[in-house]
Design an enzyme around this catalytic site. Sequence first.
Site, PDB file in Angstrom:
ATOM      1  N   SER A  19       0.873  -1.180   0.000  1.00 43.01           N
ATOM      2  CA  SER A  19       0.000   0.000   0.000  1.00 43.01           C
ATOM      3  C   SER A  19       0.905   1.223   0.000  1.00 43.01           C
ATOM      4  CB  SER A  19      -0.929  -0.006   1.210  1.00 43.01           C
ATOM      5  OG  SER A  19      -0.204  -0.207   2.410  1.00 43.01           O
ATOM      6  N   GLU A  21       1.327   5.443   0.790  1.00 40.54           N
ATOM      7  CA  GLU A  21       0.792   6.617   1.494  1.00 40.54           C
ATOM      8  C   GLU A  21       1.255   7.903   0.806  1.00 40.54           C
ATOM      9  OE1 GLU A  21       0.787   6.463   5.831  1.00 40.54           O
ATOM     10  OE2 GLU A  21       1.534   8.520   5.851  1.00 40.54           O
ATOM     11  N   THR A  52      -2.854  11.361   3.763  1.00 38.06           N
ATOM     12  CA  THR A  52      -2.754  11.821   5.155  1.00 38.06           C
ATOM     13  C   THR A  52      -3.633  13.039   5.407  1.00 38.06           C
ATOM     14  OG1 THR A  52      -0.859  13.222   4.663  1.00 38.06           O
ATOM     15  CG2 THR A  52      -0.386  10.963   5.366  1.00 38.06           C
ATOM     16  N   ALA A  55      -1.765  18.231  10.194  1.00 37.35           N
ATOM     17  CA  ALA A  55      -1.832  18.518  11.629  1.00 37.35           C
ATOM     18  C   ALA A  55      -3.016  19.433  11.923  1.00 37.35           C
ATOM     19  CB  ALA A  55      -0.530  19.172  12.067  1.00 37.35           C
ATOM     20  N   HIS A  81      -6.966   9.280   5.776  1.00 39.47           N
ATOM     21  CA  HIS A  81      -6.524   9.438   7.164  1.00 39.47           C
ATOM     22  C   HIS A  81      -7.426  10.484   7.824  1.00 39.47           C
ATOM     23  CE1 HIS A  81      -2.151   7.850   6.782  1.00 39.47           C
ATOM     24  NE2 HIS A  81      -2.870   7.406   5.764  1.00 39.47           N
ATOM     25  N   ASP A 113      -1.211  14.588  16.264  1.00 39.03           N
ATOM     26  CA  ASP A 113      -0.225  15.194  17.163  1.00 39.03           C
ATOM     27  C   ASP A 113      -0.835  16.394  17.877  1.00 39.03           C
ATOM     28  OD1 ASP A 113       2.025  13.571  16.897  1.00 39.03           O
ATOM     29  OD2 ASP A 113       2.464  14.429  14.929  1.00 39.03           O
ATOM     30  N   ALA A 132      -7.250   7.693  19.766  1.00 38.42           N
ATOM     31  CA  ALA A 132      -7.595   7.024  18.505  1.00 38.42           C
ATOM     32  C   ALA A 132      -8.640   5.930  18.735  1.00 38.42           C
ATOM     33  CB  ALA A 132      -6.345   6.449  17.857  1.00 38.42           C
ATOM     34  N   HIS A 156       5.050   4.800  21.074  1.00 36.37           N
ATOM     35  CA  HIS A 156       4.748   6.209  20.828  1.00 36.37           C
ATOM     36  C   HIS A 156       5.462   7.021  21.912  1.00 36.37           C
ATOM     37  CE1 HIS A 156       2.417   9.951  20.872  1.00 36.37           C
ATOM     38  NE2 HIS A 156       2.207   9.702  19.590  1.00 36.37           N
ATOM     39  N   ASP A 165       1.978   0.861  25.485  1.00 38.03           N
ATOM     40  CA  ASP A 165       1.650   1.237  24.115  1.00 38.03           C
ATOM     41  C   ASP A 165       0.857   0.127  23.411  1.00 38.03           C
ATOM     42  OD1 ASP A 165       2.730   3.615  22.306  1.00 38.03           O
ATOM     43  OD2 ASP A 165       2.511   1.822  21.076  1.00 38.03           O
ATOM     44  N   PHE A 223      12.445  13.676  11.207  1.00 40.11           N
ATOM     45  CA  PHE A 223      11.162  12.955  11.387  1.00 40.11           C
ATOM     46  C   PHE A 223      11.314  11.962  12.530  1.00 40.11           C
ATOM     47  CE2 PHE A 223       9.623  12.739   6.644  1.00 40.11           C
ATOM     48  CZ  PHE A 223       9.104  14.007   6.757  1.00 40.11           C
ATOM     49  N   HIS A 273       3.633  -1.289   3.796  1.00 34.19           N
ATOM     50  CA  HIS A 273       3.062   0.036   3.579  1.00 34.19           C
ATOM     51  C   HIS A 273       4.220   1.004   3.316  1.00 34.19           C
ATOM     52  CE1 HIS A 273       0.063   3.212   4.044  1.00 34.19           C
ATOM     53  NE2 HIS A 273       0.846   3.844   4.894  1.00 34.19           N
ATOM     54  N   ARG A 279       6.627  10.605  -3.922  1.00 36.59           N
ATOM     55  CA  ARG A 279       7.628  10.315  -4.964  1.00 36.59           C
ATOM     56  C   ARG A 279       7.521   8.850  -5.344  1.00 36.59           C
ATOM     57  NH1 ARG A 279      10.169  14.731  -7.078  1.00 36.59           N
ATOM     58  NH2 ARG A 279       9.917  16.356  -5.531  1.00 36.59           N
TER      59      ARG A 279
HETATM   60  P1  FAD Z   1      -3.138   6.887  19.899  1.00 33.07           P
HETATM   61  O1  FAD Z   1      -3.147   5.505  19.401  1.00 33.07           O
HETATM   62  O2  FAD Z   1      -4.394   7.448  20.465  1.00 33.07           O
HETATM   63  O3  FAD Z   1      -1.999   6.986  21.017  1.00 33.07           O
HETATM   64  C1  FAD Z   1      -1.208   8.139  21.236  1.00 33.07           C
HETATM   65  C2  FAD Z   1      -0.891   8.264  22.722  1.00 33.07           C
HETATM   66  O4  FAD Z   1      -2.086   8.602  23.426  1.00 33.07           O
HETATM   67  C3  FAD Z   1      -0.379   6.992  23.366  1.00 33.07           C
HETATM   68  O5  FAD Z   1       1.007   6.926  23.282  1.00 33.07           O
HETATM   69  C4  FAD Z   1      -0.829   7.170  24.802  1.00 33.07           C
HETATM   70  O6  FAD Z   1       0.111   7.957  25.506  1.00 33.07           O
HETATM   71  C5  FAD Z   1      -2.128   7.923  24.685  1.00 33.07           C
HETATM   72  N1  FAD Z   1      -3.318   7.029  24.693  1.00 33.07           N
HETATM   73  C6  FAD Z   1      -3.830   6.322  23.648  1.00 33.07           C
HETATM   74  N2  FAD Z   1      -4.939   5.668  24.033  1.00 33.07           N
HETATM   75  C7  FAD Z   1      -5.114   5.945  25.333  1.00 33.07           C
HETATM   76  C8  FAD Z   1      -6.098   5.583  26.279  1.00 33.07           C
HETATM   77  N3  FAD Z   1      -7.113   4.757  25.955  1.00 33.07           N
HETATM   78  N4  FAD Z   1      -5.977   6.056  27.557  1.00 33.07           N
HETATM   79  C9  FAD Z   1      -4.963   6.877  27.902  1.00 33.07           C
HETATM   80  N5  FAD Z   1      -3.999   7.271  27.026  1.00 33.07           N
HETATM   81  C10 FAD Z   1      -4.081   6.823  25.774  1.00 33.07           C
HETATM   82  N6  FAD Z   1      -0.678  12.272  12.020  1.00 33.07           N
HETATM   83  C11 FAD Z   1      -1.423  13.191  11.373  1.00 33.07           C
HETATM   84  O7  FAD Z   1      -1.610  14.317  11.883  1.00 33.07           O
HETATM   85  N7  FAD Z   1      -2.019  12.910  10.170  1.00 33.07           N
HETATM   86  C12 FAD Z   1      -1.885  11.712   9.563  1.00 33.07           C
HETATM   87  O8  FAD Z   1      -2.429  11.497   8.473  1.00 33.07           O
HETATM   88  C13 FAD Z   1      -1.084  10.704  10.208  1.00 33.07           C
HETATM   89  N8  FAD Z   1      -0.925   9.485   9.661  1.00 33.07           N
HETATM   90  C14 FAD Z   1      -0.201   8.513  10.334  1.00 33.07           C
HETATM   91  C15 FAD Z   1      -0.097   7.238   9.787  1.00 33.07           C
HETATM   92  C16 FAD Z   1       0.617   6.235  10.431  1.00 33.07           C
HETATM   93  C17 FAD Z   1       0.708   4.862   9.810  1.00 33.07           C
HETATM   94  C18 FAD Z   1       1.272   6.537  11.672  1.00 33.07           C
HETATM   95  C19 FAD Z   1       2.084   5.470  12.379  1.00 33.07           C
HETATM   96  C20 FAD Z   1       1.156   7.797  12.238  1.00 33.07           C
HETATM   97  C21 FAD Z   1       0.425   8.805  11.590  1.00 33.07           C
HETATM   98  N9  FAD Z   1       0.276  10.086  12.133  1.00 33.07           N
HETATM   99  C22 FAD Z   1      -0.479  11.035  11.468  1.00 33.07           C
HETATM  100  C23 FAD Z   1       0.944  10.448  13.395  1.00 33.07           C
HETATM  101  C24 FAD Z   1       0.010  10.309  14.616  1.00 33.07           C
HETATM  102  O9  FAD Z   1      -1.106  11.159  14.486  1.00 33.07           O
HETATM  103  C25 FAD Z   1       0.819  10.689  15.860  1.00 33.07           C
HETATM  104  O10 FAD Z   1       1.807   9.740  16.112  1.00 33.07           O
HETATM  105  C26 FAD Z   1      -0.003  10.986  17.107  1.00 33.07           C
HETATM  106  O11 FAD Z   1       0.842  11.598  18.098  1.00 33.07           O
HETATM  107  C27 FAD Z   1      -0.660   9.779  17.758  1.00 33.07           C
HETATM  108  O12 FAD Z   1      -1.731   9.334  17.052  1.00 33.07           O
HETATM  109  P2  FAD Z   1      -2.253   7.805  17.258  1.00 33.07           P
HETATM  110  O13 FAD Z   1      -3.449   7.602  16.456  1.00 33.07           O
HETATM  111  O14 FAD Z   1      -1.118   6.907  17.072  1.00 33.07           O
HETATM  112  O15 FAD Z   1      -2.638   7.931  18.822  1.00 33.07           O
END
Ligand code: FAD
Length: 305
Positions: A19, A21, A52, A55, A81, A113, A132, A156, A165, A223, A273, A279
């Site tokens: 896949s 991105e 994606t 932010a 996304h 983020d 999430a 994370h 995590d 990054f 992925h 690119r």
């Molecule tokens: P989560 O899975 O929610 O976790 C993040 C943190 O929140 C955890 O480390 C933990 O500390 C806390 N947490 C999670 N669940 C709980 C809970 N139930 N209770 C208490 N604490 C909790 N960012 C963008 O802005 N746009 C994008 O399109 C984008 N695409 C991405 C694609 C991939 C494949 C990846 C790996 C990352 C991407 N990101 C993107 C980055 C991502 O948004 C950041 O890493 C962000 O900081 C965390 O998002 P997450 O969905 O992983 O968070």
Amino acid sequence: MIAPVRATRAPDAAPVRVSFEFFPPKTEEMEKTLWASIHRLAPLHPEFVSVTYGAGGSTRERTHATVARIAQETDLHPAAHLTCVGASRAEVDEVVKAYGAAGIRHIVALRGDPMAGPGTPYVPHPEGYAHACDLVAGIRALGDFEISVSAYPEKHPESASLDEDIGYLKEKVAAGASRAMTQFFFENDVYFRYLDKVRAKGIDIPIVPGILPVTNFKQAASFATRTGASVPAWLLKRFEGLDNDPETRKLIAAAVAAEQVMDLVDRGVTEIHFYTLNRADLVYAICHLLGLRPTAGEAAQAVAV
Ligand code: FAD
């Protein structure tokens, strides 16, 4: 003699699935690059291509427009996304419903983020989805979407430990996620150790390795610092002294990425992925090594264009 890079899988093994991105373009020039890349990679028949979400929802319209155009103009399966940052549940739900109405059935559900950037405290919107896993549950309640999520082989940065995590990943799966794509990593052992731990916790969805083919080493290192991915010293060494030599950097990048991907495949990975950064060239070459080819008709068409 240097051994050739090659997969040692059985000849009758199922083909590797990939896949791609992309990010939504900001300018006309970037839009041209993106579409040239999409057209170049499309004949490799990826499982899906994802776009994606900037932010704080900054690309909401552009992400939607790009995903919708992919759906209308190509045979690809687009995934959008979506993050929870800076928006109420109602606003996020509207975006999901709009995707449903446009026929988009696959969402990559992320928290996003913090508004002030990675490393600053995350403050959920007062009426928003906090994590999430909450977003996954919200999307699940809105319809029959395929939902992918993130996974972090090196944890994370906000999680206290890898175990914690993985607990959050488990919550996302319980809420309805059916695939995770990992943050990029450069040491395959890191991925396989993570996979063992994830499986030991009873998580059985595909954990698809996310590969970032590095052409701009400085950008990738920056990054990596923000995302908690480690940059091994050997990788640094390979790009040493090439700051002003983009051509050689590109060749090294191809070798590094090919080595990483072929090793993953040799060790049993069947789905990858790619973070394309819009690119196509490097990703296309790596996919070629994986045995992915356009059909004869598609190849002839590409030459004609
Ligand atoms: P989560 O899975 O929610 O976790 C993040 C943190 O929140 C955890 O480390 C933990 O500390 C806390 N947490 C999670 N669940 C709980 C809970 N139930 N209770 C208490 N604490 C909790 N960012 C963008 O802005 N746009 C994008 O399109 C984008 N695409 C991405 C694609 C991939 C494949 C990846 C790996 C990352 C991407 N990101 C993107 C980055 C991502 O948004 C950041 O890493 C962000 O900081 C965390 O998002 P997450 O969905 O992983 O968070």
